[in-house]
Design an enzyme around this catalytic site. Structure first.
Site, mmCIF file in Angstrom:
data_model
loop_
_atom_site.group_PDB
_atom_site.id
_atom_site.type_symbol
_atom_site.label_atom_id
_atom_site.label_comp_id
_atom_site.label_asym_id
_atom_site.label_seq_id
_atom_site.Cartn_x
_atom_site.Cartn_y
_atom_site.Cartn_z
ATOM 1 N N LYS A 125 14.222 107.422 29.491
ATOM 2 C CA LYS A 125 14.407 108.868 29.622
ATOM 3 C C LYS A 125 15.850 109.180 29.998
ATOM 4 O O LYS A 125 16.502 110.025 29.414
ATOM 5 C CB LYS A 125 13.441 109.395 30.679
ATOM 6 N N GLU B 116 18.220 97.679 33.559
ATOM 7 C CA GLU B 116 17.408 96.644 32.906
ATOM 8 C C GLU B 116 17.259 96.920 31.410
ATOM 9 O O GLU B 116 17.386 96.028 30.564
ATOM 10 C CB GLU B 116 16.005 96.590 33.540
ATOM 11 N N GLY C 267 8.874 110.263 34.159
ATOM 12 C CA GLY C 267 8.722 108.953 33.510
ATOM 13 C C GLY C 267 7.296 108.432 33.572
ATOM 14 O O GLY C 267 6.731 107.984 32.563
ATOM 15 N N ARG C 268 6.671 108.516 34.745
ATOM 16 C CA ARG C 268 5.325 107.940 34.906
ATOM 17 C C ARG C 268 4.244 108.812 34.277
ATOM 18 O O ARG C 268 3.068 108.472 34.328
ATOM 19 C CB ARG C 268 5.047 107.690 36.383
ATOM 20 N N GLU D 4 4.627 106.087 43.167
ATOM 21 C CA GLU D 4 5.923 106.718 42.937
ATOM 22 C C GLU D 4 5.804 108.249 43.065
ATOM 23 O O GLU D 4 6.783 108.935 43.348
ATOM 24 C CB GLU D 4 6.489 106.333 41.558
ATOM 25 N N HIS E 294 -13.672 86.198 42.909
ATOM 26 C CA HIS E 294 -13.454 84.799 43.301
ATOM 27 C C HIS E 294 -12.093 84.631 43.957
ATOM 28 O O HIS E 294 -11.579 83.519 44.058
ATOM 29 C CB HIS E 294 -13.584 83.902 42.069
ATOM 30 N N LYS F 103 19.234 101.072 43.435
ATOM 31 C CA LYS F 103 20.048 100.977 42.212
ATOM 32 C C LYS F 103 21.534 100.929 42.564
ATOM 33 O O LYS F 103 22.296 100.130 42.021
ATOM 34 C CB LYS F 103 19.775 102.178 41.298
HETATM 35 O O1 F6P Z 1 13.022 105.928 31.490
HETATM 36 P P1 F6P Z 1 14.099 105.530 32.425
HETATM 37 O O2 F6P Z 1 15.067 106.648 32.685
HETATM 38 O O3 F6P Z 1 14.798 104.294 31.939
HETATM 39 O O4 F6P Z 1 13.451 105.199 33.815
HETATM 40 C C1 F6P Z 1 12.524 104.164 33.968
HETATM 41 C C2 F6P Z 1 11.809 104.260 35.289
HETATM 42 O O5 F6P Z 1 12.734 104.175 36.345
HETATM 43 C C3 F6P Z 1 12.399 105.081 37.392
HETATM 44 O O6 F6P Z 1 13.302 106.117 37.333
HETATM 45 C C4 F6P Z 1 12.456 104.433 38.723
HETATM 46 O O7 F6P Z 1 13.594 103.671 38.844
HETATM 47 C C5 F6P Z 1 10.998 105.548 37.029
HETATM 48 O O8 F6P Z 1 10.689 106.760 37.596
HETATM 49 C C6 F6P Z 1 11.068 105.546 35.543
HETATM 50 O O9 F6P Z 1 9.796 105.569 34.962
#
Ligand code: F6P
Length: 542
Positions: free
Chosen positions: A202, A208, A263-264, A349, A380, A508
């Site tokens: 987003k 990453e 995002g979530r 979150e 288990h 971050k």
């Molecule tokens: O879609 P993006 O901006 O890469 O963010 C990925 C995820 O990182 C977060 O911002 C948390 O670091 C989440 O809220 C989000 O879903």
């Protein structure tokens, strides 16, 4: 949070806290029936909870006193309810019918949503029917879907849950972690000529995701592809068109999303592109349909029939009155094995906050620790603590009734384990019952008494059982929306902003500083422990 309604719930808690559910069941033969509600293909049996009707009504009042209905309607209408980021919260707009209107800044967002859905539909069709191919004209066989958090978990668990609907000729591989062991392993198995890359971010700033995409681009170029071939293989989903273009993504290959989608909460947007690629656009639309149906239920059902509301207030009851710190999700379904991890982000979150909407610190717990795993495996492993530990862990047992296979006996065993676990957690076993069993087996009285202490099962451990007709795209859409709305209701009761996530930011920033220390591009001032870790890492890696 209204003090008076909070105190009323406290009184109900004081009245019920020592009541055993065994007695509640014994007193009322209708209990299961009273505390079972059906809606949207679900049967929610919440009779194995430490509540009665009076307590539940007071919990519903707690929600209404916190203006649940008004706040719910404000969210659906696109009001700016995310007040720290000054944004509307409109994941529900992503599943609205094309003829609906929701205005944000005088523009109908439903039109934008449906224009993007049309773009996804065309793209998926072109990939599936081979109209759109890789640089050498071969049809795509694999998709590498790169993203993290909300740009990963939803698409991954949905694709996994709908395995029987997957297109066999197009395999989707999800990569999130910056640990290159994953991306390197995935790419090693693939042919760059027939691999499509969907990068989802987003913000288009997530370390990453950017790194994994760069590595994938290097791999692609090393396969003999030219720079201009990137446009044929690299797609991107982002609300940051500028940054995506700067990165080198062809503007035609960018699927938009909007700042009013968290995002979530975003799997319903173009973030769901890998889902549509895997199970086809028609099935993706069915997921949206299911969510839309749950939205309607949430909007229209009276609170005492409203599944997300019932589940939410029960969660508040346990978190804030019984002091339960966690909530476990137990899907008795291999295909739903990823669901606890998905809800973990959705819930933790969203509501893991300690400042209310009036900018005041709050003392009470907001948001339990969400965890879980697939049944029967957990029985288990960790169920021991759920049954006998000195901590109460409310549980959601989730069970699709019709399986996607013909192995009847397997499925009966799965269901019997699921139901029996809820029974054992609720009723437990007294020392007298255990002693009697042992004596009947010929164990000496003294040994029977001693062992009975260790075998004692307190019971009175709460659980919901959520039966779903079957695990198909519609029902899965309903299930995810059910939990979204549960989280929303709890956020209202706790009076937190469920739609920001400032708590992830410091990590971050510091992560980048530490990286500069590891790469010797700067010498940030670090505490002695972190500095020591950096030094040891550098020493041992060289
Ligand atoms: O879609 P993006 O901006 O890469 O963010 C990925 C995820 O990182 C977060 O911002 C948390 O670091 C989440 O809220 C989000 O879903």
């Amino acid at each position: 949070m209204t003090v008076q309604s909070w105190q009323s719930v406290q009184q109900e808690f004081n009245r019920l806290k020592d009541t055993h559910m065994r007695d509640l069941f014994a007193q009322d033969p209708q209990r299961a029936n009273t505390f079972t509600k059906k809606a949207c293909g679900f049967t929610l049996d919440y009779s194995k909870n430490r509540i009665d009707e009076q307590a539940l009504n007071v919990l519903f009042k707690l929600a209404t006193d916190n203006q649940l209905e008004q706040k719910r309607d404000a969210m659906f209408a696109g009001e700016i309810i995310n007040k720290t980021e000054h944004r509307a919260v409109l994941h529900t707009a992503l599943r609205r019918n094309a003829q609906d209107t929701i205005l944000v800044d005088d523009s109908n967002v439903v039109d934008e949503v449906h224009a993007t859905l049309a773009k996804i539909k065309q793209f998926v069709a072109d990939i599936h029917n081979g109209t759109r191919t890789g640089r050498t004209g071969k049809a795509f066989t694999d998709v590498v879907a790169i993203g993290i958090g909300g740009s990963f978990l939803g698409p991954k668990i949905v694709t996994e849950a709908l395995k029987p609907y997957q297109t066999p000729s197009l395999k989707v591989h999800f990569v999130a972690n910056v640990d290159a062991h994953h991306i390197v392993d995935v790419l090693a198995k693939l042919n760059a000529e027939t691999t499509l890359v969907v990068m989802s971010s987003k913000s288009f700033t997530t370390q990453e995701t950017l790194k994994n995409t760069e590595t994938t681009r290097e791999w692609f170029l090393a396969s003999g592809a030219k720079f201009e071939d990137i446009a044929k293989h690299f797609m991107c989903v982002s609300s940051n068109i500028e940054k995506a273009t700067e990165f080198g993504i062809d503007p035609d290959n960018i699927f938009p999303m909007w700042d009013w989608v968290g995002g979530r909460y975003s799997l319903w947007s173009a973030i769901g592109l890998p889902i549509a690629l895997s199970i086809g656009f028609n099935n993706f639309e069915k997921i949206l349909q299911g969510a839309r149906e749950m939205d309607q239920h949430f909007l229209t059902a009276p609170l005492e029939e409203n599944l997300p509301v019932i589940m939410a207030v029960l969660g508040v009851w346990y978190s804030n009155f019984f002091g339960c710190q966690s909530h476990v999700l137990l899907p008795y379904s291999h295909y739903l094995r990823g669901f606890p991890a998905y809800v973990q982000q959705l819930d933790m979150e969203s509501n893991g906050k300690s400042v209310n909407q009036l900018d005041q610190n709050v003392e009470y717990t907001t948001g339990p620790i969400i965890w879980g795993g697939e049944g029967t495996n957990g029985q288990h492993a960790f169920h021991q603590l759920m049954h006998q530990g000195n901590t109460i862990i409310p549980a959601d047992f989730i069970m699709p009734i019709k399986p996607n296979h013909g192995e009847t006996e397997h499925h009966q065993m799965l269901a019997s384990n699921c139901f029996a676990q809820t029974q054992a957690l609720m009723q437990g076993q007294t020392t007298a019952e255990i002693e009697q069993e042992l004596l009947a087996k010929g164990v000496e009285q003294a040994e029977a008494t001693r062992l009975a202490k260790h075998k004692f099962m307190p019971g009175n451990r709460p659980s919901n059982t959520l039966l779903m007709e079957q695990l198909d795209p519609i029902q899965l859409g309903r299930l995810i929306a059910l939990y979204e709305h549960k989280v929303f209701v709890q956020g209202v009761v706790w009076d937190v902003n469920s739609f920001d996530q400032w708590g992830v930011e410091l990590g971050k920033v510091l992560g980048n500083q530490v990286l500069s220390a590891l790469q010797d591009t700067a010498q940030p001032e670090l505490d002695s422990s972190t500095q020591q870790l950096v030094d040891m890492f550098k020493q041992q890696i060289s």
